[in-house]
Design a protein around this motif. Structure first.
Motif, PDB file in Angstrom:
ATOM      1  N   ARG A   1     -12.254  11.801   6.122  1.00  0.00           N
ATOM      2  CA  ARG A   1     -11.697  12.398   4.905  1.00  0.00           C
ATOM      3  C   ARG A   1     -12.594  13.514   4.392  1.00  0.00           C
ATOM      4  NH1 ARG A   1      -9.736   7.212   1.216  1.00  0.00           N
ATOM      5  NH2 ARG A   1      -7.791   6.743   2.350  1.00  0.00           N
ATOM      6  N   ILE A   2     -13.884  13.245   4.359  1.00  0.00           N
ATOM      7  CA  ILE A   2     -14.824  14.237   3.867  1.00  0.00           C
ATOM      8  C   ILE A   2     -14.803  15.505   4.727  1.00  0.00           C
ATOM      9  CG2 ILE A   2     -17.288  14.692   3.485  1.00  0.00           C
ATOM     10  CD1 ILE A   2     -17.561  11.648   2.900  1.00  0.00           C
ATOM     11  N   GLU A   3     -14.624  15.297   6.026  1.00  0.00           N
ATOM     12  CA  GLU A   3     -14.590  16.424   6.956  1.00  0.00           C
ATOM     13  C   GLU A   3     -13.206  17.072   7.046  1.00  0.00           C
ATOM     14  OE1 GLU A   3     -17.308  17.641   8.538  1.00  0.00           O
ATOM     15  OE2 GLU A   3     -18.408  16.197   7.286  1.00  0.00           O
ATOM     16  N   GLY A   4     -12.246  16.555   6.280  1.00  0.00           N
ATOM     17  CA  GLY A   4     -10.894  17.110   6.269  1.00  0.00           C
ATOM     18  C   GLY A   4     -10.080  16.792   7.501  1.00  0.00           C
ATOM     19  N   LYS A   5     -10.414  15.701   8.186  1.00  0.00           N
ATOM     20  CA  LYS A   5      -9.711  15.320   9.411  1.00  0.00           C
ATOM     21  C   LYS A   5      -8.743  14.153   9.192  1.00  0.00           C
ATOM     22  CE  LYS A   5     -13.639  16.830  12.216  1.00  0.00           C
ATOM     23  NZ  LYS A   5     -14.707  16.397  13.169  1.00  0.00           N
ATOM     24  N   ALA A   6      -8.702  13.612   7.985  1.00  0.00           N
ATOM     25  CA  ALA A   6      -7.796  12.491   7.711  1.00  0.00           C
ATOM     26  C   ALA A   6      -7.279  12.591   6.275  1.00  0.00           C
ATOM     27  CB  ALA A   6      -8.521  11.157   7.909  1.00  0.00           C
TER      28      ALA A   6
ATOM     29  N   CYS B   1      -1.807   2.338   9.090  1.00  0.00           N
ATOM     30  CA  CYS B   1      -1.695   3.145   7.864  1.00  0.00           C
ATOM     31  C   CYS B   1      -1.487   4.609   8.219  1.00  0.00           C
ATOM     32  CB  CYS B   1      -2.959   2.993   7.013  1.00  0.00           C
ATOM     33  SG  CYS B   1      -3.118   1.409   6.177  1.00  0.00           S
ATOM     34  N   LEU B   2      -2.240   5.089   9.218  1.00  0.00           N
ATOM     35  CA  LEU B   2      -2.067   6.476   9.674  1.00  0.00           C
ATOM     36  C   LEU B   2      -0.678   6.678  10.255  1.00  0.00           C
ATOM     37  CD1 LEU B   2      -4.189   8.869   9.781  1.00  0.00           C
ATOM     38  CD2 LEU B   2      -5.216   6.624   9.352  1.00  0.00           C
ATOM     39  N   SER B   3      -0.239   5.727  11.064  1.00  0.00           N
ATOM     40  CA  SER B   3       1.052   5.837  11.734  1.00  0.00           C
ATOM     41  C   SER B   3       2.204   5.865  10.741  1.00  0.00           C
ATOM     42  CB  SER B   3       1.227   4.657  12.705  1.00  0.00           C
ATOM     43  OG  SER B   3       2.507   4.655  13.286  1.00  0.00           O
ATOM     44  N   LYS B   4       2.071   5.109   9.662  1.00  0.00           N
ATOM     45  CA  LYS B   4       3.158   4.999   8.682  1.00  0.00           C
ATOM     46  C   LYS B   4       2.987   5.954   7.505  1.00  0.00           C
ATOM     47  CE  LYS B   4       4.207   0.227   9.953  1.00  0.00           C
ATOM     48  NZ  LYS B   4       5.481   0.612  10.602  1.00  0.00           N
ATOM     49  N   GLY B   5       1.974   6.797   7.558  1.00  0.00           N
ATOM     50  CA  GLY B   5       1.824   7.828   6.534  1.00  0.00           C
ATOM     51  C   GLY B   5       1.271   7.363   5.211  1.00  0.00           C
ATOM     52  N   CYS B   6       0.549   6.250   5.192  1.00  0.00           N
ATOM     53  CA  CYS B   6       0.001   5.778   3.920  1.00  0.00           C
ATOM     54  C   CYS B   6      -1.516   5.644   3.948  1.00  0.00           C
ATOM     55  CB  CYS B   6       0.650   4.456   3.498  1.00  0.00           C
ATOM     56  SG  CYS B   6       0.435   3.090   4.655  1.00  0.00           S
ATOM     57  N   ALA B   7      -2.164   6.274   4.915  1.00  0.00           N
ATOM     58  CA  ALA B   7      -3.623   6.184   5.002  1.00  0.00           C
ATOM     59  C   ALA B   7      -4.307   6.830   3.802  1.00  0.00           C
ATOM     60  CB  ALA B   7      -4.122   6.819   6.292  1.00  0.00           C
ATOM     61  N   ASP B   8      -3.650   7.820   3.180  1.00  0.00           N
ATOM     62  CA  ASP B   8      -4.249   8.473   2.018  1.00  0.00           C
ATOM     63  C   ASP B   8      -4.210   7.597   0.774  1.00  0.00           C
ATOM     64  OD1 ASP B   8      -1.504   8.575   1.657  1.00  0.00           O
ATOM     65  OD2 ASP B   8      -1.476  10.652   0.923  1.00  0.00           O
TER      66      ASP B   8
ATOM     67  N   LEU C   1       0.834  -1.195   0.000  1.00  0.00           N
ATOM     68  CA  LEU C   1       0.000   0.000   0.000  1.00  0.00           C
ATOM     69  C   LEU C   1       0.872   1.249   0.000  1.00  0.00           C
ATOM     70  CD1 LEU C   1      -2.899   1.172   0.165  1.00  0.00           C
ATOM     71  CD2 LEU C   1      -2.633   1.165   2.655  1.00  0.00           C
ATOM     72  N   GLY C   2       1.931   1.225   0.786  1.00  0.00           N
ATOM     73  CA  GLY C   2       2.830   2.371   0.857  1.00  0.00           C
ATOM     74  C   GLY C   2       3.520   2.691  -0.455  1.00  0.00           C
ATOM     75  N   GLU C   3       3.571   1.730  -1.366  1.00  0.00           N
ATOM     76  CA  GLU C   3       4.205   1.922  -2.671  1.00  0.00           C
ATOM     77  C   GLU C   3       3.260   2.557  -3.691  1.00  0.00           C
ATOM     78  OE1 GLU C   3       5.360  -2.063  -3.507  1.00  0.00           O
ATOM     79  OE2 GLU C   3       7.122  -2.019  -2.175  1.00  0.00           O
ATOM     80  N   GLN C   4       1.978   2.690  -3.317  1.00  0.00           N
ATOM     81  CA  GLN C   4       0.993   3.267  -4.232  1.00  0.00           C
ATOM     82  C   GLN C   4       0.970   4.790  -4.151  1.00  0.00           C
ATOM     83  OE1 GLN C   4      -0.607   1.093  -6.305  1.00  0.00           O
ATOM     84  NE2 GLN C   4       0.665  -0.424  -5.227  1.00  0.00           N
ATOM     85  N   GLN C   5       0.404   5.394  -5.168  1.00  0.00           N
ATOM     86  CA  GLN C   5       0.147   6.831  -5.128  1.00  0.00           C
ATOM     87  C   GLN C   5      -1.064   7.098  -4.243  1.00  0.00           C
ATOM     88  OE1 GLN C   5      -0.361   7.519  -9.416  1.00  0.00           O
ATOM     89  NE2 GLN C   5       1.454   8.823  -9.355  1.00  0.00           N
TER      90      GLN C   5
END
Length: 318
Positions: free
Chosen positions: A313-318, A281-288, A233-237
């Motif tokens: 995400r919709i609320e701009g919190k993630a 995912c949040l901790s490693k910076g790939c949740a987006d 997942l971390g390798e994806q855009q």
């Protein structure tokens, strides 16, 4: 005989060690993330509850099911436990909140999983149509593929168009940036993956295989799968930059060299760690990058985790 026994002992130790590692990670790191406490009031209409005018397709964390149409696969109590990945019908999965379906078919249009077969794909289609008739704003990603080792059903695109044509969203890269409201009344993104027949053409009613990708890791070791999922997942855009859907499967699968071959106890080694995965995912910076997240034996807690992150995400919190 002795070497085989030693190998099995080593395998059992590896499984036990990996189960313990995930449990320890869960205890030490927890499973909190933006939206983790969000629970949709109506799982059947959770997209509508988030406001279709605010929900962009590329911001959704889509809860999906792996081998979706296996609730009646094989023979009960005999072959079914070796191939059943879901206990609910397609309709009841959708009502529970599933929005991505993984359907495998063989030449006669029957659903299958490997050599085992189930009902006609007509059952799947009718369940989808029933769900759509009862809802207004829920969008479904329907992946249909010819199962490995089988032949493509003849004239299958024509069949799907006859059955679902009025609901199908045309293949178009611009869809990813649109809101649900902009796609309505169309409701289904249908990804058709034949083995030998031509791939769907650009701009057609069907989406080709390149629009739904994953990195399938075939293992029954839970930490191995968990860490591999994170790495790939971390390798994806980021989702906002992609013009295809990327799926992560929170599953592990029975292996032929292990005495436990039934799906449920094996996949149970990782199934309960979906929230931990999102938190990592949040901790490693790939949740987006997380987009389609699928599981065996889907439950409401899994759906809530996906919808909760979507809401953030919709609320701009993630």
């Amino acid at each position: 005989m002795g070497s085989m026994a030693s190998k099995q002992v080593a395998r059992r130790k590896a499984i036990s060690s990996e189960k313990r590692a995930l449990c320890d990670l869960n205890k030490s790191c927890g499973c909190e993330f933006p939206g983790c406490d969000y629970h949709p009031s109506d799982h059947k209409n959770w997209m509508d509850g988030l406001n279709p005018e605010k929900v962009h397709i590329n911001k959704i964390v889509w809860p999906g099911t792996h081998d979706s149409a296996t609730n009646k696969i094989g023979i009960p109590c005999i072959s079914r436990p070796f191939a059943q990945c879901q206990s609910l019908s397609i309709y009841h999965q959708l009502v529970r909140g599933t929005r991505v379906l993984d359907i495998r078919v063989q030449e006669d249009r029957r659903v299958c999983h490997g050599i085992l077969k189930s009902y006609s794909v007509d059952v799947v289609i009718n369940d989808i149509k029933k769900f759509i008739s009862e809802t207004q704003s829920e969008v479904i990603i329907l992946e249909i593929r010819t199962e490995f080792g089988h032949q493509d059903p003849p004239d299958f695109e024509k069949y799907l168009e006859e059955q679902l044509g009025e609901y199908l969203i045309h293949q178009d890269d611009r869809v990813f940036e649109k809101t649900i409201a902009e796609l309505l009344p169309k409701r289904i993104i249908c990804v058709w993956k034949p083995r030998k027949s031509p791939q769907p053409k650009a701009g057609s009613l069907f989406w080709s295989s390149g629009y739904l990708k994953d990195d399938w890791i075939d293992t029954d070791l839970p930490t191995t799968k968990f860490e591999s999922n994170l790495k790939r997942l971390g390798e994806q855009q980021p989702c906002a930059s992609r013009k295809f859907f990327y799926r992560v499967e929170n599953t592990v699968t029975p292996q032929a060299d292990n005495p436990i071959l039934c799906v449920k106890p094996v996949t149970g080694r990782i199934r309960g760690y979906a929230r931990l995965f999102i938190a990592q995912c949040l901790s490693k910076g790939c949740a987006d990058r997380l987009q389609i997240f699928s599981t065996d034996f889907i439950d409401e807690d899994f759906v809530d985790a996906c919808v909760g992150l979507t809401h953030s995400r919709i609320e701009g919190k993630a």
